[in-house]
Design a protein around this motif. Structure first.
Motif, PDB file in Angstrom:
ATOM      1  N   ALA A 127       0.815  -1.210   0.000  1.00  0.00           N
ATOM      2  CA  ALA A 127       0.000   0.000   0.000  1.00  0.00           C
ATOM      3  C   ALA A 127       0.853   1.267   0.000  1.00  0.00           C
ATOM      4  O   ALA A 127       0.296   2.374  -0.020  1.00  0.00           O
ATOM      5  N   TYR A 128       2.185   1.136  -0.027  1.00  0.00           N
ATOM      6  CA  TYR A 128       3.058   2.295   0.105  1.00  0.00           C
ATOM      7  C   TYR A 128       4.088   2.306  -1.021  1.00  0.00           C
ATOM      8  O   TYR A 128       4.638   1.268  -1.383  1.00  0.00           O
ATOM      9  N   ASP A 129       4.314   3.500  -1.560  1.00  0.00           N
ATOM     10  CA  ASP A 129       5.272   3.673  -2.647  1.00  0.00           C
ATOM     11  C   ASP A 129       6.674   3.785  -2.054  1.00  0.00           C
ATOM     12  O   ASP A 129       6.928   4.638  -1.191  1.00  0.00           O
ATOM     13  N   HIS A 202       2.311   7.057 -10.017  1.00  0.00           N
ATOM     14  CA  HIS A 202       1.611   6.184 -10.965  1.00  0.00           C
ATOM     15  C   HIS A 202       2.547   5.046 -11.348  1.00  0.00           C
ATOM     16  O   HIS A 202       3.734   5.246 -11.596  1.00  0.00           O
ATOM     17  N   ARG A 216      -1.465   1.198 -10.730  1.00  0.00           N
ATOM     18  CA  ARG A 216      -1.729   1.849  -9.445  1.00  0.00           C
ATOM     19  C   ARG A 216      -1.540   3.347  -9.559  1.00  0.00           C
ATOM     20  O   ARG A 216      -0.605   3.834 -10.206  1.00  0.00           O
ATOM     21  N   ASP A 217      -2.440   4.094  -8.929  1.00  0.00           N
ATOM     22  CA  ASP A 217      -2.301   5.531  -8.746  1.00  0.00           C
ATOM     23  C   ASP A 217      -2.390   5.821  -7.257  1.00  0.00           C
ATOM     24  O   ASP A 217      -3.218   5.230  -6.544  1.00  0.00           O
ATOM     25  N   GLY A 218      -1.552   6.738  -6.792  1.00  0.00           N
ATOM     26  CA  GLY A 218      -1.539   7.035  -5.365  1.00  0.00           C
ATOM     27  C   GLY A 218      -1.297   8.501  -5.095  1.00  0.00           C
ATOM     28  O   GLY A 218      -0.683   9.222  -5.894  1.00  0.00           O
ATOM     29  N   ASN A 238      -3.094   9.163   2.941  1.00  0.00           N
ATOM     30  CA  ASN A 238      -2.517   8.273   1.941  1.00  0.00           C
ATOM     31  C   ASN A 238      -3.657   7.589   1.192  1.00  0.00           C
ATOM     32  O   ASN A 238      -4.486   6.910   1.797  1.00  0.00           O
ATOM     33  N   TYR A 239      -3.701   7.778  -0.130  1.00  0.00           N
ATOM     34  CA  TYR A 239      -4.768   7.192  -0.949  1.00  0.00           C
ATOM     35  C   TYR A 239      -4.142   6.396  -2.083  1.00  0.00           C
ATOM     36  O   TYR A 239      -3.202   6.864  -2.739  1.00  0.00           O
ATOM     37  N   ILE A 240      -4.621   5.178  -2.300  1.00  0.00           N
ATOM     38  CA  ILE A 240      -4.182   4.403  -3.449  1.00  0.00           C
ATOM     39  C   ILE A 240      -5.387   3.776  -4.128  1.00  0.00           C
ATOM     40  O   ILE A 240      -6.397   3.468  -3.496  1.00  0.00           O
ATOM     41  N   ASP A 241      -5.254   3.596  -5.424  1.00  0.00           N
ATOM     42  CA  ASP A 241      -6.279   2.950  -6.247  1.00  0.00           C
ATOM     43  C   ASP A 241      -5.520   2.047  -7.215  1.00  0.00           C
ATOM     44  O   ASP A 241      -4.795   2.538  -8.071  1.00  0.00           O
ATOM     45  N   TYR A 242      -5.647   0.727  -7.023  1.00  0.00           N
ATOM     46  CA  TYR A 242      -4.901  -0.141  -7.927  1.00  0.00           C
ATOM     47  C   TYR A 242      -5.728  -1.349  -8.347  1.00  0.00           C
ATOM     48  O   TYR A 242      -6.624  -1.807  -7.637  1.00  0.00           O
TER      49      TYR A 242
END
Length: 690
Positions: A127-129, A202, A216-218, A238-242
């Motif tokens: 969940a983290y870049d 991205h 994934r976009d975050g 923190n927002y992610i969409d994958y």
């Protein structure tokens, strides 16, 4: 390659504008920017008192592909991430968690001090870049009193700190094999009493295997600002969409002949998972005096998860919320921390038919509903540590953690049935921690005895009929540890060595009763013992070239002490899912002109795949190489270039395994998640300071 350059065109148009603005700015008003790389020893650790931990920083992350979190964290001895895909990671610490079929549990994870482990004990590192992280700290074993006393320990993730008194824009753009594209755009601002960082990232790739596409976009926002002479506030979002397609495991024949394959049912159903995840938290810090400080956080997390599998479609969402408050301070020769943490979540999940076989080759198709359930989960921790210095050289620490866990399950699909609801309220458990530390001229010695636990998930507490099993218990274990750190040859050589032994009682095992159905039970006792060693050396080959070799070695001598399954007695067998030997090593070369070469190597010994100890995965060696160059174009603009080659010798190896796999319908068991073949990446990093 068909690359969609998201984020890059914007930055390419922005750089000339920024450069023109820079030309109008007097050079003496702006300090030349070059990224500050902190060494691991320079970053303060969060482990309280004399509790030992291991920490890696951006210096370690930058040795690898920016999508490769597992390789970076696997540099830590005693910690091993088995990675089946970008979205499929299982973290084990000293063998704890190795028997979990999928995902990570039996530890607690924190992001900028906010708990991100859900109510059933699961954590997701994906969940983290990696490019947003400034440091990862690992407290191994249950001595992490202030962070949960779980058998596996705790992982503390921290974002990069803003450069003091700077405003800057940074863009990192990377391309690579399998149509991989990654972009991270970050804006940071720092002034007296205020720090802010906003990042967009991205990532997209087709993946090495069939049905392994990932996108994934975050968005990450991190701010801290002073609200008074003694207080400050911090906001984290923190927002992610994958969306990640799932190639799943393969059998030994496919692994040896063509590891890029996906099983036919996952390929035909085009199985995938789609996740929308948000974490937001507010933290307030107040300095009562020079001897006492408090930090209190409130937080909320939401996960929307949709996962079509060949056997059904899972649709779920989770609302999680809670608070954490910690006091810390000192008085005379005593340091102390105490506080509490509450986490509650509401988990709603249901399954549906997957009619992919009737969908004309178009993949998954949702059919009739098969189940509908809700779970309410609550964990409460109280903690405190007291560290007393008997002299400048000798100190001791005592800590206590009190945990209380509760599960409440409701079957909405079969309302009115006798087993439509179930409650499991575990007894409160008190977990002590005692450590001593002795410092000498070139290092220190420490010893620790600590007690830890792991909760079963709610699903593990249920029988196949959905009834609470009152006989299932929490895992509990006592850890004994002896270690030392050394700094020799004018601090050119640093060494960390640790010996430990932990016996785990009421071992929780997942017994597979269907293709995706497991039940939990307590099955005896395991012994976890081993040796961990980390060596780092730094020397100048000339006035301009620095030479830095390093090595991390892990010996895992883990075994079943008492483990019987029906008529089968596995007592004495090696613990399933854990390699006995593991070695991470490498060499960093750095030139004063900004040129840097990183050579890294990982050896993983064979892994027992079955409790009977009848089958092992093959041991393997994997080598990576990366070349990077950084320079300043002007006092405002700096530029970095890098290129790397992963799996240099194109080894065919299992990057993750599924233990005790069962073949259904006469098919071979599917044990293996293949690692990527030889692949490359190349990137450019540009930064501008206002």
């Amino acid at each position: 390659m068909n690359l969609k350059l998201k984020g890059l065109p914007f930055f390419l148009m922005l750089v000339p504008t920024l450069h023109m603005l820079a030309q109008d700015t007097p050079n003496d008003s702006i300090t030349q920017l070059d990224e500050i790389i902190l060494t691991q020893d320079a970053i303060p650790k969060k482990a309280t008192g004399i509790t030992t931990s291991s920490k890696i920083s951006a210096q370690t992350f930058e040795r690898f592909n920016p999508t490769d979190i597992p390789s970076a964290i696997n540099q830590i001895s005693g910690v091993y991430i088995l990675s089946g895909a970008i979205n499929t990671n299982r973290i084990t610490i000293r063998g704890i968690g190795a028997r979990t079929p999928y995902g990570t549990n039996k530890l607690r994870m924190y992001f900028n001090g906010i708990p991100v482990t859900n109510g059933t004990g699961s954590s997701t590192i994906e969940a983290y870049d990696l490019e947003n992280l400034g440091a990862v700290e690992v407290i191994k074993g249950p001595k992490a009193t202030a962070y949960g006393s779980n058998l596996g320990g705790a992982i503390l993730l921290d974002t990069k700190a803003s450069v003091q008194e700077k405003t800057q824009l940074i863009n990192s753009f990377t391309i690579g094999s399998y149509n991989m594209l990654k972009d991270n755009l970050t804006f940071t601002h720092s002034e007296d009493g205020f720090n802010m960082s906003l990042s967009y990232n991205h990532l997209e790739t087709d993946g090495y295997r069939q049905n392994s596409q990932f996108q994934r976009d975050g968005l990450l926002l991190n701010t801290q600002f002073r609200t008074g002479q003694k207080s400050s506030l911090a906001l984290l979002v923190n927002y992610i969409d994958y969306t990640a397609h799932i190639p799943s495991t393969i059998n030994q024949t496919d692994f040896e002949e063509d590891p890029t394959r996906a099983p036919s049912n996952w390929l035909e159903s085009q199985g995938y998972e789609a996740n929308k995840y948000i974490l937001t938290g507010i933290s307030h810090t107040y300095q009562f005096s020079e001897h006492l400080q408090n930090t209190t956080s409130i937080f909320y997390a939401y996960l929307d998860h949709y996962e079509p599998r060949p056997f059904d479609i899972l649709d779920e969402f989770t609302n999680g919320f809670g608070f954490r408050s910690q006091f810390s301070g000192n008085w005379n020769k005593t340091q102390f921390t105490f506080g509490g943490e509450l986490y509650k979540d509401e988990y709603h999940w249901g399954t549906f038919e997957n009619l992919y076989e009737d969908n004309n080759g178009n993949g998954s198709l949702q059919g009739l509903q098969l189940s509908d359930n809700t779970e309410f989960r609550r964990q409460f921790n109280l903690f405190g540590t007291l560290t007393y210095s008997f002299s400048d050289s000798f100190s001791a620490q005592f800590g206590l953690n009190l945990n209380k866990t509760n599960y409440d399950f409701n079957d909405l699909f079969n309302q009115g049935a006798a087993n439509a609801s179930a409650v499991r309220d575990f007894d409160a458990i008190l977990l002590p921690n005692l450590g001593v530390n002795y410092k000498f001229k070139h290092g220190e010695l420490y010893a620790n005895v600590s007690r830890g636990f792991s909760n079963p998930s709610l699903e593990e507490t249920l029988t196949p009929g959905g009834i609470i099993n009152p006989d299932i218990s929490q895992e509990k274990g006592t850890n004994f540890e002896l270690g030392s750190t050394w700094s020799l040859f004018e601090k050119k050589l640093r060494a960390n060595i640790a010996l430990y032994r932990m016996n785990v009682e009421n071992l929780l095992v997942a017994q597979r009763v269907g293709e995706d159905q497991y039940i939990g039970r307590n099955a005896g006792e395991t012994r976890h013992q081993g040796l961990e060693m980390d060596l780092q050396y730094q020397e100048k080959l000339s006035n301009n070239i620095t030479f830095s070799p390093y090595l991390s070695y892990t010996l895992n001598d883990h075994s079943f002490v008492d483990f019987a399954d029906g008529d089968n007695d596995y007592s004495g067998n090696p613990l399933t899912g854990v390699p006995k030997h593991r070695l991470s090593s490498g060499i960093d070369f750095q030139h004063a002109n900004g040129l840097q070469l990183n050579l890294t190597h990982q050896f993983v010994d064979e892994i027992p795949l079955t409790d009977t100890n009848s089958l092992n995965s093959d041991s393997f060696n994997v080598f990576h190489a990366k070349l990077a160059f950084r320079t300043s174009i002007s006092p405002q603009i700096s530029l970095g270039l890098n290129a790397g080659l992963n799996n240099v010798f194109d080894s065919n190896y299992a990057q993750s395994v599924l233990i005790n796999a069962v073949g259904f319908g006469g098919a071979q068991p599917r044990y293996y998640y293949p690692g990527n073949g030889r692949n490359y990446f190349a990137g450019i990093r540009a930064s501008y300071v206002f």
